[in-house]
Write a protein that holds these residues in place. Structure first.
Motif, PDB file in Angstrom:
ATOM      1  N   LEU A  24       0.831  -1.200   0.000  1.00  0.00           N
ATOM      2  CA  LEU A  24       0.000   0.000   0.000  1.00  0.00           C
ATOM      3  C   LEU A  24       0.872   1.259   0.000  1.00  0.00           C
ATOM      4  O   LEU A  24       0.589   2.234  -0.700  1.00  0.00           O
ATOM      5  CB  LEU A  24      -0.903  -0.026   1.241  1.00  0.00           C
ATOM      6  N   SER A  25       1.976   1.207   0.754  1.00  0.00           N
ATOM      7  CA  SER A  25       2.836   2.396   0.863  1.00  0.00           C
ATOM      8  C   SER A  25       3.567   2.683  -0.454  1.00  0.00           C
ATOM      9  O   SER A  25       4.013   3.804  -0.683  1.00  0.00           O
ATOM     10  CB  SER A  25       3.858   2.203   1.992  1.00  0.00           C
ATOM     11  N   GLU A  26       3.661   1.668  -1.315  1.00  0.00           N
ATOM     12  CA  GLU A  26       4.331   1.861  -2.608  1.00  0.00           C
ATOM     13  C   GLU A  26       3.362   2.370  -3.679  1.00  0.00           C
ATOM     14  O   GLU A  26       3.752   2.577  -4.818  1.00  0.00           O
ATOM     15  CB  GLU A  26       4.918   0.520  -3.097  1.00  0.00           C
ATOM     16  N   ARG A  27       2.110   2.519  -3.294  1.00  0.00           N
ATOM     17  CA  ARG A  27       1.103   2.895  -4.291  1.00  0.00           C
ATOM     18  C   ARG A  27       0.276   4.091  -3.834  1.00  0.00           C
ATOM     19  O   ARG A  27       0.253   4.414  -2.663  1.00  0.00           O
ATOM     20  CB  ARG A  27       0.185   1.695  -4.564  1.00  0.00           C
ATOM     21  N   ASP A  28      -0.412   4.714  -4.790  1.00  0.00           N
ATOM     22  CA  ASP A  28      -1.236   5.876  -4.507  1.00  0.00           C
ATOM     23  C   ASP A  28      -2.616   5.398  -4.017  1.00  0.00           C
ATOM     24  O   ASP A  28      -3.433   4.918  -4.797  1.00  0.00           O
ATOM     25  CB  ASP A  28      -1.371   6.699  -5.798  1.00  0.00           C
ATOM     26  N   VAL A  29      -2.823   5.525  -2.707  1.00  0.00           N
ATOM     27  CA  VAL A  29      -4.044   4.988  -2.104  1.00  0.00           C
ATOM     28  C   VAL A  29      -5.295   5.678  -2.666  1.00  0.00           C
ATOM     29  O   VAL A  29      -6.322   5.036  -2.902  1.00  0.00           O
ATOM     30  CB  VAL A  29      -4.002   5.125  -0.564  1.00  0.00           C
ATOM     31  N   GLU A  30      -5.183   6.986  -2.909  1.00  0.00           N
ATOM     32  CA  GLU A  30      -6.333   7.720  -3.452  1.00  0.00           C
ATOM     33  C   GLU A  30      -6.751   7.141  -4.802  1.00  0.00           C
ATOM     34  O   GLU A  30      -7.920   7.071  -5.133  1.00  0.00           O
ATOM     35  CB  GLU A  30      -6.008   9.213  -3.604  1.00  0.00           C
ATOM     36  N   ARG A  31      -5.725   6.748  -5.570  1.00  0.00           N
ATOM     37  CA  ARG A  31      -6.007   6.184  -6.887  1.00  0.00           C
ATOM     38  C   ARG A  31      -6.638   4.795  -6.766  1.00  0.00           C
ATOM     39  O   ARG A  31      -7.540   4.457  -7.533  1.00  0.00           O
ATOM     40  CB  ARG A  31      -4.715   6.135  -7.695  1.00  0.00           C
ATOM     41  N   ILE A  32      -6.159   4.039  -5.796  1.00  0.00           N
ATOM     42  CA  ILE A  32      -6.733   2.701  -5.570  1.00  0.00           C
ATOM     43  C   ILE A  32      -8.223   2.822  -5.245  1.00  0.00           C
ATOM     44  O   ILE A  32      -9.037   2.035  -5.710  1.00  0.00           O
ATOM     45  CB  ILE A  32      -5.985   1.960  -4.435  1.00  0.00           C
ATOM     46  N   LYS A  33      -8.562   3.852  -4.466  1.00  0.00           N
ATOM     47  CA  LYS A  33      -9.971   4.050  -4.087  1.00  0.00           C
ATOM     48  C   LYS A  33     -10.838   4.307  -5.320  1.00  0.00           C
ATOM     49  O   LYS A  33     -12.006   3.946  -5.350  1.00  0.00           O
ATOM     50  CB  LYS A  33     -10.092   5.245  -3.146  1.00  0.00           C
ATOM     51  N   LYS A  34     -10.249   4.980  -6.326  1.00  0.00           N
ATOM     52  CA  LYS A  34     -11.036   5.345  -7.512  1.00  0.00           C
ATOM     53  C   LYS A  34     -11.085   4.245  -8.557  1.00  0.00           C
ATOM     54  O   LYS A  34     -12.000   4.177  -9.354  1.00  0.00           O
ATOM     55  CB  LYS A  34     -10.446   6.612  -8.147  1.00  0.00           C
ATOM     56  N   GLU A  35     -10.053   3.405  -8.579  1.00  0.00           N
ATOM     57  CA  GLU A  35      -9.957   2.386  -9.621  1.00  0.00           C
ATOM     58  C   GLU A  35     -10.711   1.122  -9.227  1.00  0.00           C
ATOM     59  O   GLU A  35     -10.915   0.850  -8.050  1.00  0.00           O
ATOM     60  CB  GLU A  35      -8.494   1.974  -9.820  1.00  0.00           C
ATOM     61  N   THR A  36     -11.078   0.342 -10.241  1.00  0.00           N
ATOM     62  CA  THR A  36     -11.519  -1.025  -9.965  1.00  0.00           C
ATOM     63  C   THR A  36     -10.368  -1.934 -10.356  1.00  0.00           C
ATOM     64  O   THR A  36      -9.841  -1.832 -11.463  1.00  0.00           O
ATOM     65  CB  THR A  36     -12.767  -1.381 -10.790  1.00  0.00           C
ATOM     66  N   LEU A  37      -9.966  -2.770  -9.426  1.00  0.00           N
ATOM     67  CA  LEU A  37      -8.899  -3.722  -9.709  1.00  0.00           C
ATOM     68  C   LEU A  37      -9.515  -5.082 -10.014  1.00  0.00           C
ATOM     69  O   LEU A  37     -10.546  -5.437  -9.437  1.00  0.00           O
ATOM     70  CB  LEU A  37      -7.955  -3.837  -8.510  1.00  0.00           C
ATOM     71  N   PHE A  38      -8.884  -5.816 -10.915  1.00  0.00           N
ATOM     72  CA  PHE A  38      -9.376  -7.135 -11.285  1.00  0.00           C
ATOM     73  C   PHE A  38      -8.284  -8.171 -11.087  1.00  0.00           C
ATOM     74  O   PHE A  38      -7.121  -7.919 -11.386  1.00  0.00           O
ATOM     75  CB  PHE A  38      -9.805  -7.158 -12.758  1.00  0.00           C
ATOM     76  N   LYS A  39      -8.702  -9.321 -10.590  1.00  0.00           N
ATOM     77  CA  LYS A  39      -7.792 -10.445 -10.496  1.00  0.00           C
ATOM     78  C   LYS A  39      -7.955 -11.217 -11.799  1.00  0.00           C
ATOM     79  O   LYS A  39      -9.075 -11.551 -12.187  1.00  0.00           O
ATOM     80  CB  LYS A  39      -8.197 -11.324  -9.306  1.00  0.00           C
ATOM     81  N   ILE A  40      -6.843 -11.446 -12.490  1.00  0.00           N
ATOM     82  CA  ILE A  40      -6.981 -12.173 -13.751  1.00  0.00           C
ATOM     83  C   ILE A  40      -6.090 -13.410 -13.797  1.00  0.00           C
ATOM     84  O   ILE A  40      -5.008 -13.442 -13.224  1.00  0.00           O
ATOM     85  CB  ILE A  40      -6.751 -11.274 -14.997  1.00  0.00           C
ATOM     86  N   ASP A  41      -6.599 -14.428 -14.448  1.00  0.00           N
ATOM     87  CA  ASP A  41      -5.906 -15.703 -14.610  1.00  0.00           C
ATOM     88  C   ASP A  41      -6.283 -16.255 -15.965  1.00  0.00           C
ATOM     89  O   ASP A  41      -7.441 -16.134 -16.373  1.00  0.00           O
ATOM     90  CB  ASP A  41      -6.410 -16.733 -13.566  1.00  0.00           C
ATOM     91  N   GLY A  42      -5.346 -16.886 -16.626  1.00  0.00           N
ATOM     92  CA  GLY A  42      -5.722 -17.543 -17.877  1.00  0.00           C
ATOM     93  C   GLY A  42      -4.540 -17.941 -18.719  1.00  0.00           C
ATOM     94  O   GLY A  42      -3.388 -17.683 -18.388  1.00  0.00           O
ATOM     95  N   ILE A  43      -4.885 -18.573 -19.810  1.00  0.00           N
ATOM     96  CA  ILE A  43      -3.877 -19.062 -20.759  1.00  0.00           C
ATOM     97  C   ILE A  43      -3.608 -17.954 -21.775  1.00  0.00           C
ATOM     98  O   ILE A  43      -4.537 -17.331 -22.282  1.00  0.00           O
ATOM     99  CB  ILE A  43      -4.415 -20.322 -21.483  1.00  0.00           C
TER     100      ILE A  43
END
Ligand SMILES: [Zn+2]
Length: 175
Positions: A24-43
């Motif tokens: 968390l300290s390496e990233r912009d927390v305000e931006r994390i709040k605004k973004e949607t993050l996705f977990k992705i897996d696949g071939i």
């Protein structure tokens, strides 16, 4: 009440939140709040992931791709962001992109693994070889990264893509 345990979505370590304090300290927390993050897996085949890397670093400068990365065995590498692990590799040149970052041109064969982080570090993906150029990706991606994957020719419906719902502990974090 017992506090819940998570595994940090970025480093995999045990944490009380979905993202550990260090990540968390390496990233912009305000931006994390605004973004949607996705977990992705696949071939995903290597050549498509390679194309994604080139789009991700130089989306607005397609000439860079054709000029510096004309061969299929040429890959971009950026310190701290893109790393190519291969049985045989050599840096044959480098150039600077608009952000001021230096991109190394790596000639590589028998690629085992490639890790990629976006400049914001919100996207963090790993490609791993299953057999030669057949491989799989997994990691965390932003909407912007999904767009770049799509542009690179990835059929998004063939991947497992799940939105990450961040809990109050991160979203309420004061800064
Ligand atoms: Zn972490």
């Amino acid at each position: 009440m017992k506090s819940e345990k998570y595994r940090c979505i970025y480093c995999g370590k045990e944490s009380e939140k979905e993202i550990c304090n260090k990540c968390l300290s390496e990233r912009d927390v305000e931006r994390i709040k605004k973004e949607t993050l996705f977990k992705i897996d696949g071939i995903l085949p290597l050549n498509i992931f390679r194309k994604f890397l080139l789009i991700a670093i130089a989306r607005n400068f397609p000439s860079i791709m054709t000029e510096y990365f004309s061969g299929r065995n040429l890959f971009p590498e950026i310190e701290g962001r893109i790393k190519v692990h291969a049985a045989k590799r050599e840096i044959i040149g480098s150039f600077e992109i608009r952000s001021g970052e230096i991109v190394d041109i790596v000639r590589a064969e028998d690629i085992q693994k490639i890790s990629y982080k976006s400049r914001s570090k919100l996207t963090s993906l790993k490609w791993r070889s299953i057999y030669k150029e057949k491989g799989e990706i997994h990691g965390i991606a932003t909407v912007w990264t999904l767009k770049n994957l799509h542009t690179a020719g990835v059929k998004l419906e063939t991947l497992t893509i799940k939105p990450i719902i961040l809990g109050r502990k991160i979203l309420a974090k004061e800064h």
